[in-house]
Design a protein around this motif. Structure first.
Motif, PDB file in Angstrom:
ATOM      1  N   PRO A   1      57.569  32.900 -25.255  1.00 14.22           N
ATOM      2  CA  PRO A   1      57.911  34.217 -25.559  1.00 14.22           C
ATOM      3  C   PRO A   1      57.605  35.267 -24.460  1.00 14.22           C
ATOM      4  CG  PRO A   1      57.133  33.358 -27.416  1.00 14.22           C
ATOM      5  CD  PRO A   1      56.843  32.224 -26.369  1.00 14.22           C
ATOM      6  N   ALA A   2      56.364  35.013 -23.901  1.00 17.53           N
ATOM      7  CA  ALA A   2      55.647  35.945 -22.882  1.00 17.53           C
ATOM      8  C   ALA A   2      56.610  35.860 -21.684  1.00 17.53           C
ATOM      9  CB  ALA A   2      54.477  35.367 -22.640  1.00 17.53           C
ATOM     10  N   ALA A   3      57.194  34.820 -21.168  1.00 17.05           N
ATOM     11  CA  ALA A   3      57.712  34.490 -19.891  1.00 17.05           C
ATOM     12  C   ALA A   3      59.179  34.995 -20.339  1.00 17.05           C
ATOM     13  CB  ALA A   3      57.662  32.957 -19.620  1.00 17.05           C
ATOM     14  N   TRP A   4      59.598  34.869 -21.563  1.00 18.03           N
ATOM     15  CA  TRP A   4      61.093  35.522 -21.770  1.00 18.03           C
ATOM     16  C   TRP A   4      61.110  36.953 -21.680  1.00 18.03           C
ATOM     17  CZ3 TRP A   4      62.097  39.006 -25.637  1.00 18.03           C
ATOM     18  CH2 TRP A   4      63.442  39.274 -25.772  1.00 18.03           C
ATOM     19  N   ALA A   5      60.179  37.590 -22.114  1.00 20.18           N
ATOM     20  CA  ALA A   5      59.997  38.942 -22.121  1.00 20.18           C
ATOM     21  C   ALA A   5      59.619  39.349 -20.770  1.00 20.18           C
ATOM     22  CB  ALA A   5      58.770  39.465 -22.987  1.00 20.18           C
TER      23      ALA A   5
ATOM     24  N   GLY B   1      71.290  35.928 -16.642  1.00 18.88           N
ATOM     25  CA  GLY B   1      71.208  36.518 -17.793  1.00 18.88           C
ATOM     26  C   GLY B   1      72.329  36.774 -18.439  1.00 18.88           C
ATOM     27  N   GLU B   2      73.436  36.649 -17.978  1.00 19.81           N
ATOM     28  CA  GLU B   2      74.719  36.927 -18.744  1.00 19.81           C
ATOM     29  C   GLU B   2      74.769  35.891 -19.760  1.00 19.81           C
ATOM     30  OE1 GLU B   2      74.327  36.509 -15.417  1.00 19.81           O
ATOM     31  OE2 GLU B   2      74.922  38.415 -14.811  1.00 19.81           O
ATOM     32  N   ILE B   3      74.152  34.623 -19.668  1.00 17.36           N
ATOM     33  CA  ILE B   3      74.568  33.673 -20.648  1.00 17.36           C
ATOM     34  C   ILE B   3      73.847  34.471 -22.036  1.00 17.36           C
ATOM     35  CG2 ILE B   3      73.925  31.192 -21.610  1.00 17.36           C
ATOM     36  CD1 ILE B   3      73.960  30.612 -18.611  1.00 17.36           C
ATOM     37  N   LEU B   4      72.549  34.804 -21.914  1.00 16.48           N
ATOM     38  CA  LEU B   4      71.896  35.273 -23.110  1.00 16.48           C
ATOM     39  C   LEU B   4      72.602  36.600 -23.515  1.00 16.48           C
ATOM     40  CD1 LEU B   4      68.042  35.097 -21.804  1.00 16.48           C
ATOM     41  CD2 LEU B   4      69.475  33.244 -23.068  1.00 16.48           C
TER      42      LEU B   4
ATOM     43  N   ILE C   1      65.883  32.429 -27.996  1.00 17.47           N
ATOM     44  CA  ILE C   1      64.535  31.585 -27.370  1.00 17.47           C
ATOM     45  C   ILE C   1      64.736  30.182 -27.623  1.00 17.47           C
ATOM     46  CG2 ILE C   1      62.350  31.519 -27.267  1.00 17.47           C
ATOM     47  CD1 ILE C   1      62.102  34.505 -27.649  1.00 17.47           C
ATOM     48  N   LEU C   2      64.973  29.742 -28.909  1.00 16.25           N
ATOM     49  CA  LEU C   2      64.948  28.382 -29.373  1.00 16.25           C
ATOM     50  C   LEU C   2      66.266  27.607 -28.942  1.00 16.25           C
ATOM     51  CD1 LEU C   2      63.143  28.545 -32.942  1.00 16.25           C
ATOM     52  CD2 LEU C   2      62.116  28.002 -30.828  1.00 16.25           C
ATOM     53  N   TYR C   3      67.380  28.265 -29.023  1.00 19.48           N
ATOM     54  CA  TYR C   3      68.512  27.238 -28.919  1.00 19.48           C
ATOM     55  C   TYR C   3      69.307  27.607 -27.522  1.00 19.48           C
ATOM     56  CZ  TYR C   3      67.401  26.687 -33.897  1.00 19.48           C
ATOM     57  OH  TYR C   3      66.827  26.464 -34.961  1.00 19.48           O
TER      58      TYR C   3
ATOM     59  N   ALA D   1      65.967  25.215 -20.046  1.00 18.18           N
ATOM     60  CA  ALA D   1      64.818  25.331 -19.045  1.00 18.18           C
ATOM     61  C   ALA D   1      63.945  24.054 -19.331  1.00 18.18           C
ATOM     62  CB  ALA D   1      64.045  26.714 -19.329  1.00 18.18           C
ATOM     63  N   VAL D   2      64.416  22.887 -20.073  1.00 16.62           N
ATOM     64  CA  VAL D   2      63.730  21.904 -20.580  1.00 16.62           C
ATOM     65  C   VAL D   2      62.944  21.153 -19.158  1.00 16.62           C
ATOM     66  CG1 VAL D   2      64.094  19.188 -21.167  1.00 16.62           C
ATOM     67  CG2 VAL D   2      64.981  21.344 -22.527  1.00 16.62           C
ATOM     68  N   PRO D   3      63.560  21.183 -18.068  1.00 15.29           N
ATOM     69  CA  PRO D   3      62.886  20.651 -16.829  1.00 15.29           C
ATOM     70  C   PRO D   3      61.747  21.276 -16.614  1.00 15.29           C
ATOM     71  CG  PRO D   3      65.461  20.545 -16.372  1.00 15.29           C
ATOM     72  CD  PRO D   3      65.106  21.365 -17.660  1.00 15.29           C
ATOM     73  N   GLY D   4      61.895  22.912 -16.334  1.00 22.04           N
ATOM     74  CA  GLY D   4      60.668  23.432 -16.156  1.00 22.04           C
ATOM     75  C   GLY D   4      59.612  23.110 -17.198  1.00 22.04           C
ATOM     76  N   ILE D   5      60.102  23.365 -18.531  1.00 26.68           N
ATOM     77  CA  ILE D   5      59.032  23.264 -19.436  1.00 26.68           C
ATOM     78  C   ILE D   5      58.420  22.009 -19.647  1.00 26.68           C
ATOM     79  CG2 ILE D   5      58.823  23.350 -22.087  1.00 26.68           C
ATOM     80  CD1 ILE D   5      61.146  25.209 -22.302  1.00 26.68           C
ATOM     81  N   ALA D   6      59.215  20.749 -19.185  1.00 30.65           N
ATOM     82  CA  ALA D   6      58.444  19.823 -19.217  1.00 30.65           C
ATOM     83  C   ALA D   6      57.487  19.427 -18.102  1.00 30.65           C
ATOM     84  CB  ALA D   6      59.536  18.446 -19.091  1.00 30.65           C
ATOM     85  N   SER D   7      57.803  19.845 -16.833  1.00 32.17           N
ATOM     86  CA  SER D   7      56.986  19.827 -15.709  1.00 32.17           C
ATOM     87  C   SER D   7      55.757  20.744 -16.013  1.00 32.17           C
ATOM     88  CB  SER D   7      57.470  20.430 -14.575  1.00 32.17           C
ATOM     89  OG  SER D   7      58.060  21.691 -14.598  1.00 32.17           O
TER      90      SER D   7
END
Length: 276
Positions: free
Chosen positions: A92-96, A168-171, A185-187, A193-199
């Motif tokens: 959530p912090a990175a999203w903001a 940002g247009e997707i969001l 955020i969840l869906y 961002a799964v590759p980035g979150i995984a790494s």
């Protein structure tokens, strides 16, 4: 026009890469080889040590003296627990920071990262007193909190970089379709961002697994991880090189195996957004 790479240049770069890789890996290899020697053979010169008989004597003594399983489980709980808690806060912090307009975002990120530049010993006394008063000394809960806080700036910084690569247009389209902030955020954001979150998750697990300073200062026995397990073989009587090498090999083997099997995902995540 792309620059042509000659065979000699390719060969030279390959030899250089293997040389650098060997130099980096050599200490681990040496510890691994020494772990199969007796204490008497471990203190001999390198050539004599390698020629000495090989055996599992040191591993047997380490298993007899220490409860490896308990230290291992503590390391797993601390590294995985602190990583999941850090991600729960950092996403959530990175999203903001990535999608909410703000003039001071870069300054805030730099300030957060600057906290990693302070020597840990500078806050040891207040941290120790706080943990003592809150009865968190030698507890898994206390160490999970500490490891989460010390690695949180890196986690937020990495996730912010990955999130900035997502249009940002997707969001905005998801919001127009009635998606709530939680659903966004969840869906929407997290799956992209799964590759980035995984790494980020893998890197944080490695950092937490190898954390030695706080685990040695804030634990004694109950919540002691594998770093404490290794340190127990350094005593006032001297260093037991063979046993120390065996303990070190047993401590780093799980994280080496994890890194080996997840290297593709780790590299993919670390280079996420590097090429447009």
């Amino acid at each position: 026009m792309a620059r042509k790479i000659t065979t000699n240049r390719k060969l030279a770069m390959t030899v250089l890469a293997w040389t650098i890789g060997f130099l980096i890996f050599f200490p681990i290899l040496w510890i691994f080889l020494m772990s199969f020697k007796s204490e008497a053979d471990a203190i001999k010169s390198p050539f004599q040590m390698l020629a000495a008989p090989w055996g599992l004597e040191s591993y047997g003594e380490v298993q007899t003296r220490s409860n490896y399983t308990r230290f291992f489980l503590n390391s797993v709980v601390l590294s995985v627990g602190s990583t999941l808690l850090a991600l729960a806060i950092a996403i959530p912090a990175a999203w903001a920071m990535a999608f909410v307009p703000g003039k001071r975002t870069k300054d805030l990120l730099m300030w957060m990262l600057s906290t990693k530049m302070m020597p840990a010993v500078g806050v040891l006394v207040p941290m120790y007193l706080m943990f003592r008063d809150l009865h968190l000394l030698d507890t898994r809960t206390g160490l999970v909190i500490v490891m989460t806080l010390i690695n949180l700036p890196i986690v937020i910084w990495m996730l912010y970089t990955y999130f900035k690569e997502i249009p940002g247009e997707i969001l905005e389209a998801a919001r127009m379709d009635g998606a709530s902030l939680r659903s966004e955020i969840l869906y929407i954001l997290t799956p992209m961002a799964v590759p980035g979150i995984a790494s980020t998750m893998l890197l944080n697990i490695i950092l937490a697994w190898n954390e030695a300073f706080w685990t040695l200062q804030l634990t004694t026995s109950k919540a002691a991880p594998l770093t404490q397990f290794i340190a127990s073989y350094s005593s006032p009587e001297g260093l037991f090189y063979a046993k120390l090498s065996a303990a070190s090999t047993m401590a780093i083997a799980p994280i080496l195996i994890l890194g080996w099997f997840s290297q593709k995902q780790l590299v993919r995540g670390l280079t996420f957004g590097a090429v447009k």
